[in-house]
Scaffold this motif. Structure first.
Motif, PDB file in Angstrom:
ATOM      1  N   GLY A   1       0.781  -1.230   0.000  1.00 55.28           N
ATOM      2  CA  GLY A   1       0.000   0.000   0.000  1.00 55.28           C
ATOM      3  C   GLY A   1       0.811   1.277   0.000  1.00 55.28           C
ATOM      4  O   GLY A   1       0.241   2.366  -0.089  1.00 55.28           O
ATOM      5  N   ARG A   2       2.138   1.167   0.095  1.00 53.36           N
ATOM      6  CA  ARG A   2       2.970   2.375   0.097  1.00 53.36           C
ATOM      7  C   ARG A   2       3.223   2.844  -1.332  1.00 53.36           C
ATOM      8  O   ARG A   2       3.403   2.024  -2.241  1.00 53.36           O
ATOM      9  N   GLU A   3       3.239   4.147  -1.533  1.00 55.99           N
ATOM     10  CA  GLU A   3       3.508   4.698  -2.850  1.00 55.99           C
ATOM     11  C   GLU A   3       5.006   4.748  -3.114  1.00 55.99           C
ATOM     12  O   GLU A   3       5.817   4.905  -2.189  1.00 55.99           O
ATOM     13  N   ALA A   4       5.369   4.629  -4.386  1.00 57.11           N
ATOM     14  CA  ALA A   4       6.783   4.576  -4.756  1.00 57.11           C
ATOM     15  C   ALA A   4       6.978   5.273  -6.089  1.00 57.11           C
ATOM     16  O   ALA A   4       6.055   5.390  -6.903  1.00 57.11           O
TER      17      ALA A   4
ATOM     18  N   ALA B   1       6.557   6.392   3.188  1.00 60.85           N
ATOM     19  CA  ALA B   1       6.149   5.675   4.395  1.00 60.85           C
ATOM     20  C   ALA B   1       4.648   5.409   4.342  1.00 60.85           C
ATOM     21  O   ALA B   1       3.908   5.993   3.527  1.00 60.85           O
ATOM     22  N   SER B   2       4.187   4.521   5.202  1.00 60.22           N
ATOM     23  CA  SER B   2       2.770   4.178   5.251  1.00 60.22           C
ATOM     24  C   SER B   2       1.946   5.430   5.556  1.00 60.22           C
ATOM     25  O   SER B   2       2.249   6.177   6.497  1.00 60.22           O
ATOM     26  N   GLY B   3       0.916   5.669   4.751  1.00 61.64           N
ATOM     27  CA  GLY B   3       0.051   6.829   4.952  1.00 61.64           C
ATOM     28  C   GLY B   3       0.493   8.067   4.209  1.00 61.64           C
ATOM     29  O   GLY B   3      -0.292   9.009   4.064  1.00 61.64           O
ATOM     30  N   GLU B   4       1.746   8.117   3.757  1.00 63.44           N
ATOM     31  CA  GLU B   4       2.219   9.266   2.984  1.00 63.44           C
ATOM     32  C   GLU B   4       1.699   9.166   1.549  1.00 63.44           C
ATOM     33  O   GLU B   4       1.463   8.071   1.042  1.00 63.44           O
ATOM     34  N   ARG B   5       1.581  10.339   0.905  1.00 63.94           N
ATOM     35  CA  ARG B   5       1.068  10.358  -0.459  1.00 63.94           C
ATOM     36  C   ARG B   5       1.925  11.280  -1.324  1.00 63.94           C
ATOM     37  O   ARG B   5       2.241  12.406  -0.932  1.00 63.94           O
TER      38      ARG B   5
ATOM     39  N   ALA C   1       1.685  11.706   6.505  1.00 67.00           N
ATOM     40  CA  ALA C   1       0.553  10.851   6.866  1.00 67.00           C
ATOM     41  C   ALA C   1      -0.479  11.613   7.694  1.00 67.00           C
ATOM     42  O   ALA C   1      -1.676  11.328   7.606  1.00 67.00           O
ATOM     43  N   ASP C   2      -0.043  12.597   8.507  1.00 66.43           N
ATOM     44  CA  ASP C   2      -0.996  13.373   9.300  1.00 66.43           C
ATOM     45  C   ASP C   2      -1.627  14.507   8.493  1.00 66.43           C
ATOM     46  O   ASP C   2      -2.431  15.274   9.013  1.00 66.43           O
ATOM     47  N   GLN C   3      -1.245  14.643   7.208  1.00 67.80           N
ATOM     48  CA  GLN C   3      -1.814  15.608   6.270  1.00 67.80           C
ATOM     49  C   GLN C   3      -1.642  17.052   6.734  1.00 67.80           C
ATOM     50  O   GLN C   3      -2.455  17.921   6.424  1.00 67.80           O
ATOM     51  N   ARG C   4      -0.537  17.316   7.412  1.00 64.33           N
ATOM     52  CA  ARG C   4      -0.284  18.674   7.892  1.00 64.33           C
ATOM     53  C   ARG C   4       0.914  19.331   7.232  1.00 64.33           C
ATOM     54  O   ARG C   4       1.166  20.512   7.462  1.00 64.33           O
ATOM     55  N   SER C   5       1.638  18.589   6.421  1.00 69.68           N
ATOM     56  CA  SER C   5       2.839  19.162   5.804  1.00 69.68           C
ATOM     57  C   SER C   5       3.143  18.445   4.497  1.00 69.68           C
ATOM     58  O   SER C   5       2.646  17.350   4.225  1.00 69.68           O
ATOM     59  N   VAL C   6       3.985  19.107   3.687  1.00 70.47           N
ATOM     60  CA  VAL C   6       4.491  18.538   2.441  1.00 70.47           C
ATOM     61  C   VAL C   6       6.009  18.618   2.479  1.00 70.47           C
ATOM     62  O   VAL C   6       6.578  19.648   2.841  1.00 70.47           O
TER      63      VAL C   6
END
Length: 480
Positions: A313-316, A330-334, A348-353
């Motif tokens: 499920g991790r993006e690459a 990492a898990s949850g990162e996009r 993953a916490d959707q607070r930063s890029v």
């Protein structure tokens, strides 16, 4: 007692108006353009204010930097505006337009729907540099212009040009380019860009031409070498395959339905020899929909790299040339934006890029951003479009230094070497980057109008920002 015999207020106003009209008609002094501009100007579309703001005739379909001009494509016309102050330089009726070349070597290509041919215009004057009366399609890049002529549905000629050249670089024969009049930049088999809220998909302007192009013709894929014009191979995909040409390789992407799920495999091949150069199983490139694993989309990515989802499920990010894993999130990162240098990854916490360098996973910078923030990478800037509050931020993609920060609900339309164009409805404005001085970036090292290569000798003008399929032409000073 008799009233005063003076002119009175109305008389003085009438006399003043007559005086202004006489001065304007004789060319001594004309205040009307300035007054009209002041009356017509809308509220500023950003804070701090832009360098200039103009209202155009309609909502722009695309905006592109072209040397000292900004080219604005609308539904039935195209216009150019001076980069320094936004005044209109010229306007033409056109159903489609595109920019080829870069900086002061850029040109504007325009055409009409249901009409063969196109014109190549100077972006500053609008003068016609070259005219074609028979092409059915045109493709534009930073260092190449390609057109297609078809004397029959199965007999077509591709011709490559330096954007400002007058003699062909090479020609190639292909059995068709689909059907009908295709206009500018018909789809080829390459990568699909990531969507971003409030960021135009043409933000970066024309890209460098890839080393290979994939033309879908009658159910087969014809692979063409852009350096020589030679058609290396034509391949028919299998029933469970989708073919793409990325990073100098022909990719065979297989999606097989079994046990209620899709099983994916990727194979990279050298089109000249047909030999397999790499393979990788289990990575989902998001080419298939949910109905029987049918692949109807190009893989996501940018330039020479692909974005996939690993079995866990991790993006690459994968290198299209050799299949290397350049980045595993990492898990949850996009991954929200990518080119062949960096990837922008939402936490993953959707607070930063975070900007990460491909191949090393080095963190270049981190920036606070909301869960719905749009992002894009260009040669000159990384752009973040956030809401609550609505902001546009342009950052140096290498180190994260702020180039511009705006409180605005406008969209990011175009990025150049000195700034970006933002727009809201019919209003567009120019934002100059911090530290930018000139109207355009540095002139290419070869300078002047590049002479075209003789017809049939091949050769494509180099793109200053192209690193090659394996970034072999680029060096990082920090890495020695």
């Amino acid at each position: 007692m008799a009233k005063g015999s003076g002119l009175g207020v109305r008389g003085w106003l009438l006399l003043g108006l007559i005086t202004v009209v006489v001065l304007a008609s004789t060319g001594v002094w004309n205040p009307f353009p300035g007054v009209w501009e002041w009356v017509n100007r809308s509220e500023p579309i950003s804070e701090p204010d832009v360098v200039w703001q103009r209202r155009i005739g309609g909502t722009p379909r695309s905006v592109t930097f072209a040397g000292d001009a900004v080219v604005v494509e609308q539904r039935t016309r195209v216009e150019a505006r001076r980069l320094s102050d936004g005044t209109q330089l010229w306007e033409r009726k056109a159903d489609w337009s595109a920019v080829a070349g870069a900086d002061r070597d850029a040109v504007v290509v325009v055409g009409r729907l249901l009409t063969k041919g196109y014109e190549v215009l100077d972006p500053t004057t609008g003068a016609t540099r070259r005219r074609d009366d028979a092409a059915v399609a045109v493709w534009t890049w930073r260092n190449l212009l390609l057109d297609a002529h078809c004397v029959a549905p199965t007999d077509c000629t591709l011709t490559a040009w330096d954007p400002r050249g007058t003699a062909p670089l090479w020609t190639a024969f292909v059995p068709g380019v689909r059907s009908g009049l295709l206009g500018d930049n018909p789809d080829l088999l390459d990568t699909r860009r990531l969507d971003a809220v409030r960021v135009d998909e043409e933000l970066a302007g024309p890209e460098p031409v890839p080393p290979l192009l994939g033309f879908p013709i009658d159910g087969r894929v014809h692979v063409l070498d852009t350096a020589t014009g030679r058609v290396l191979t034509d391949v028919e995909p299998g029933r469970e395959e989708r073919l793409s040409v990325i990073g100098g390789r022909l990719l065979r992407i297989t999606a097989r339905s079994q046990d209620g799920t899709c099983y994916f495999a990727i194979s990279g091949r050298d089109p000249a020899t047909g030999q397999e150069t790499w393979q990788r199983a289990g990575v989902n490139l998001r080419t298939a929909d949910n109905a029987g694993c049918a692949q109807r989309e190009d893989p996501q990515g940018g330039r020479n790299v692909l974005i996939g989802v690993a079995p866990d499920g991790r993006e690459a990010v994968l290198d299209g040339y050799d299949g290397r894993l350049l980045l595993v999130a990492a898990s949850g990162e996009r991954i929200v934006a990518v080119d062949d240098r960096y990837a922008l990854v939402r936490a993953a916490d959707q607070r930063s890029v975070t900007a990460r360098e491909l191949g090393t996973d080095r963190v270049r910078w981190t920036r606070s951003a909301g869960a719905k923030a749009g992002a894009a990478l260009t040669l000159h800037a990384a752009v973040l479009a956030d809401d609550k509050p609505s902001r546009l931020v342009a950052l140096d993609p290498r180190g994260g230094a702020e180039l511009a920060t705006l409180r605005t609900a406008a969209n990011a339309l175009a990025v150049g070497s000195t700034g970006m164009i933002i727009g809201e409805g019919r209003e567009i404005g120019y934002v100059r980057f911090t530290g930018a001085t000139g109207a355009t970036g540095a002139r290419p090292r070869n300078g002047g109008d590049r002479p075209s290569s003789p017809a049939g000798t091949g050769g494509v003008p180099p793109a200053e920002d192209s690193c090659g399929p394996k970034r072999e032409s680029c060096a990082d000073p920090e890495d020695g």
